[in-house]
Scaffold this active site. Structure first.
Site, mmCIF file in Angstrom:
data_model
loop_
_atom_site.group_PDB
_atom_site.id
_atom_site.type_symbol
_atom_site.label_atom_id
_atom_site.label_comp_id
_atom_site.label_asym_id
_atom_site.label_seq_id
_atom_site.Cartn_x
_atom_site.Cartn_y
_atom_site.Cartn_z
ATOM 1 C CG ASP A 96 7.137 -39.840 -20.709
ATOM 2 O OD1 ASP A 96 8.278 -40.021 -20.298
ATOM 3 O OD2 ASP A 96 6.956 -39.846 -22.062
ATOM 4 C CG MET A 97 10.262 -36.788 -15.126
ATOM 5 S SD MET A 97 11.727 -36.467 -15.380
ATOM 6 C CE MET A 97 11.980 -35.424 -13.986
ATOM 7 C CG ASN A 98 9.884 -37.359 -21.886
ATOM 8 O OD1 ASN A 98 10.517 -38.627 -21.946
ATOM 9 N ND2 ASN A 98 8.483 -37.270 -22.111
ATOM 10 C CB CYS A 149 7.283 -43.526 -18.943
ATOM 11 S SG CYS A 149 8.173 -43.099 -20.407
ATOM 12 C CG ASP A 154 11.395 -43.677 -25.206
ATOM 13 O OD1 ASP A 154 10.757 -44.309 -24.573
ATOM 14 O OD2 ASP A 154 11.594 -42.402 -25.392
HETATM 15 C C1 DGJ Z 1 9.052 -40.647 -24.156
HETATM 16 C C2 DGJ Z 1 8.432 -41.795 -23.896
HETATM 17 O O1 DGJ Z 1 9.490 -42.625 -23.371
HETATM 18 C C3 DGJ Z 1 7.980 -42.330 -25.115
HETATM 19 O O2 DGJ Z 1 7.264 -43.695 -25.040
HETATM 20 C C4 DGJ Z 1 6.669 -41.597 -25.662
HETATM 21 O O3 DGJ Z 1 5.690 -41.382 -24.625
HETATM 22 C C5 DGJ Z 1 7.324 -39.962 -25.751
HETATM 23 N N1 DGJ Z 1 7.754 -39.661 -24.504
HETATM 24 C C6 DGJ Z 1 6.061 -39.171 -25.915
HETATM 25 O O4 DGJ Z 1 6.514 -37.817 -25.907
#
Ligand code: DGJ
Length: 784
Positions: free
Chosen positions: A479-481, A527, A549
């Site tokens: 993931d990378m948010n 992701c 998401d």
């Molecule tokens: C963002 C992702 O897109 C979600 O599916 C989930 O993994 C969350 N992060 C978790 O923090």
């Protein structure tokens, strides 16, 4: 296939030709890109004939007074010599000027696909004896700089890729201000530019804009490819549709900021440039240094959007995806996120896992929350030790128990990030991206780790390798948010700070390249808050990406349709989640949620232990159905039959050998008294007979509310105990479709579906189709 005769270069794919020539003064004139043509008898008709330059145009030189670079289709352009359109290249020389003049020096035709050294690129596994790459060397003799233009041909995919390498062959330093990967100059016609925009939970909405004088930009300034504007885009003839019309598709094998400009100039020329975002970019090249631009992808089809999409799908499946999972069917997974968020322990997870295993799920994925002191999103990124309060027996203990249930085990990580509240940050504050002495901005309470630093990269590789080896881990969601801010690296000199973003991406590729090579058995899913980094760069390492998401099926139908223009279904993660949906609070039936998610890589992301018995049984049947047909759904040819035609979407997947096809019919909103709809297939074998059926659904009598009183001898109050009891014992099987015909009948005439409920009566011959409901249809070949 690549041909070169005298000054002419022709790149041929199965159905397309791409041609350019070296002009007498050394520039490259683009001659044609489109449907395959045969130039054996000459290419004179393709040349632009200019005897006198018009108006205020700049004449290239005294020797070539009729060459006006502003009004030519070119393969390569820069500033300073008369071309005033968006440039391929922009350099600041040591003397401060930015005039460039690259002219042809030599060409090399290669039998092997040219691979980039610093970035991921497309590959050819079955290299034959035909030439597949072309390297054109261009030289600026004023400043002694060399530019390589690299072309590769993917014959069966009808794709041509382009990239470039700038080599500072001079004895002076230069600053590279912009380098594109692709330039395509066409004669401007009534073209439509289709780009795909959105935001978190709202990815990939298609927007159509007429190409008219001026510049249209599709770009990202997020640091990553981003969900605001995906790097894939199309240019098509006005009135092109899914089946007919010229359509060009473009993409970039890159996960950083992209930039595409489509410029229509005053002389009737349309230019497309595509490459790294030039804002936030400036590379200092010392004598001997070089810079590689990412590989860009172009395709053409005269068979409308579908033809173009099929080219892209074929190319991605064959020449971008790699590794053990490239052609392997993808498992049905249960992801723990929406059922638990950060609140779980081993017991709770195992209960859910048991229900998953019994339903036929093959992979259990533990999402965020398993490490450090992670109770919410404010802490612990960077501390990749399991939290023993939640996982009493560690990752290994949990993985072993999941394995004992007959499922594989996978985990979530977000390695590129750090929270200030983490041991990692406390021990290495200098690893985070921030400006010295200036307060920095957070995204989801977290900071980027500085992947331009060797030390950080090797730490991440070691740390992730440790985690991935600590249990029997078969899947990783990477993931990378957050997007970039406060760009700065203490590893770079002041005059190199604008190299940060690209160096970050090269660092990322080194990390994920090393890990994916070291753990080939692991299925990696990219992701970034859903689809915030959905691009061909990531797909070179990870064969699938979590598409959004937003798990609401009604939103997903738009999102997945959007992706499908440029990406095959085999790369798109799609899950069935709980209701009301967590992103929209909308209620949709479990069947609609499944039928939409099945046109992606199916997973479940809800608490299966809390489903009603009936729903749980339906889920079991869904999974069995999906497993039976997933080769078609994951690897078949995908067609958008209808896209929001009065709220109706129809999708179709045809098995590679055409032995079966699976269709989705989804209605966003009921159109009253409009009972008749067709489903017209594409791609079935014309002379093969097919058996047409549907996935039958079972309905509750409560769907009809107090209409029950039309048939009930006694009055039943809606939602009363009696109503609920009747609903429990009396199920209403939905309509059954059952007919046979040759493929040509379904392809050209279509099948008229059973009539939809229209307020005037209902029995088993009627299709109960409410807002947000769907049907899946099947065509089974009978001859083979
Ligand atoms: C963002 C992702 O897109 C979600 O599916 C989930 O993994 C969350 N992060 C978790 O923090």
């Amino acid at each position: 296939m690549i041909h070169n005769k005298n000054d002419l270069f022709v790149l041929e794919t199965r159905d397309t030709s791409y041609c350019f020539r070296v002009m007498p003064q050394g520039h490259l004139e683009h001659l044609y890109y489109g449907r395959r043509i045969n130039l054996e008898q000459g290419y004179e008709p393709l040349l632009q004939k200019t005897t006198f330059l018009g108006g205020t145009q700049i004449a290239y030189s005294k020797e070539f007074p009729n060459v006006g670079l502003e009004d030519l289709c070119l393969e390569l352009s820069s500033y300073g010599k008369g071309d005033i359109r968006e440039a391929f290249l922009d350099i600041t020389h040591e003397d401060g000027s930015s005039t460039c003049d690259f002219r042809f020096r030599k060409a090399r035709i290669l039998k092997e696909k040219k691979i980039l050294d610093t970035l991921p690129s497309a590959y050819l596994s079955d290299q034959g004896s035909e030439p597949v790459s072309l390297e054109i060397e261009m030289y600026d003799s004023n400043y002694e700089i060399t530019l390589l233009l690299i072309y590769s041909v993917f014959y069966d995919s009808n794709v041509i890729t382009r990239s470039a390498k700038l080599i500072n062959t001079s004895s002076k330093k230069i600053w590279l201000e912009r380098i594109m990967s692709c330039q395509l100059d066409l004669d401007a016609e009534d073209y439509i530019i289709s780009t795909f925009h959105g935001a978190w939970a709202r990815e990939m909405n298609r927007y159509d804009t007429p190409a008219q004088p001026g510049i249209f930009v599709n770009d990202s300034k997020l640091g990553i490819s981003g969900n605001r504007s995906n790097p894939f885009f199309m240019i098509s003839q006005k009135n092109a549709n899914e089946e007919y019309g010229d359509c060009f598709g473009f993409n970039l094998i890159y996960s950083g900021e992209h930039y595409a400009a489509i410029e229509v100039n005053s002389m009737g020329k349309l230019r497309v440039v595509n490459g790294i975002q030039p804002a936030n970019f400036r590379f200092l090249l010392m004598p001997g240094d070089s810079f590689e631009a990412p590989e860009s992808v172009i395709t053409f089809s005269n068979q409308g959007y579908t033809g173009m999409s099929h080219n892209m799908h074929h190319f991605i499946r064959k020449h971008i995806l790699r590794g053990e999972w490239k052609n392997r069917v993808r498992p049905v997974l249960l992801n723990s996120w929406e059922a638990n968020y950060f609140k779980f322990d081993e017991g709770k997870l195992l209960k859910q896992a048991k229900a998953a295993a019994e339903a036929g799920i093959e992979l259990f994925v533990l999402d965020d929350g398993w490490f450090g002191n992670r109770k919410d999103d404010t802490s612990s990124l960077g501390d990749w030790q399991e939290n023993r309060e939640k996982l009493q027996h560690g990752l290994k203990g949990l993985a072993d128990k999941i394995n004992a249930l007959g499922m594989d085990f996978g985990i979530w990580v977000e390695p590129e990030m750090v929270n200030e509240d983490s041991d990692c940050y406390r021990n290495h504050p200098d690893w985070a991206v921030k400006l010295p002495g200036v307060s920095h901005s957070l995204g989801r309470n977290q900071m980027l780790l500085d992947l331009t630093k060797e030390e950080v990269r090797s730490y991440l590789i070691d740390e992730m390798a440790r985690v991935f080896s600590s249990a029997n881990i078969r899947y990783v969601k990477w993931d990378m948010n957050r997007i970039f801010s406060d760009r700065y690296s203490s590893s770079l000199d002041a005059d190199r700070q604008k190299e940060f973003s690209h160096r970050y991406i090269m660092g990322l590729y080194e990390v994920i390249g090393t890990l994916t090579r070291r753990f080939p058995q692991i299925l990696f899913e990219g992701c970034a808050s859903g689809g915030n980094r959905f691009d061909l760069g990531i797909l070179c390492y990870m064969p699938q990406i979590w598409a959004s998401d937003n798990t609401d099926a009604i939103c997903r139908v738009t999102i997945q349709s959007g992706y499908s223009y440029g990406y095959p279904l085999t790369v798109m993660g799609a899950h069935v989640s709980g209701c009301p949906n967590h992103q929209t609070l909308r209620n949709t039936s479990i069947e609609t949620r499944f039928e939409v998610a099945a046109f992606g890589l199916l997973g479940y992301e809800c608490n299966l232990t809390e489903l009603s018995k009936e729903e749980y049984q339906i889920v079991k049947e869904q999974i069995a159905f999906y497993k039976k047909h997933r080769e078609t759904l994951q690897f078949g040819d995908f067609y958008r039959i209808k896209t929001n035609d009065r709220g109706i979407y129809q999708w179709l997947c045809v098995a590679p050998d055409q032995s079966e096809a699976i269709g989705l019919h989804l209605q966003k909103e009921v159109l009253p008294n409009y009972p008749h709809t067709k489903f017209k297939t594409r791609g079935l074998k014309e002379e093969t007979s097919y058996h047409f059926t549907n996935r039958q659904q079972i309905f509750s009598i409560k769907e009809f509310g107090d209409l029950i009183n039309m048939i009930s001898p006694i009055h039943i109050k809606k939602d009363s105990l009696v109503h609920n009891v009747i609903a429990m014992v009396k199920k209403m099987p939905g309509e059954v479709e059952d007919s046979k015909a040759l493929g040509c009948v379904f392809n050209h005439a279509g099948v008229k579906l059973k009539q939809a409920f229209a307020g005037t009566g209902y029995n088993e011959e009627v299709r109960l189709q409410k807002d947000f409901s769907s049907r899946m249809y099947l065509w089974d070949s009978l001859n083979e």
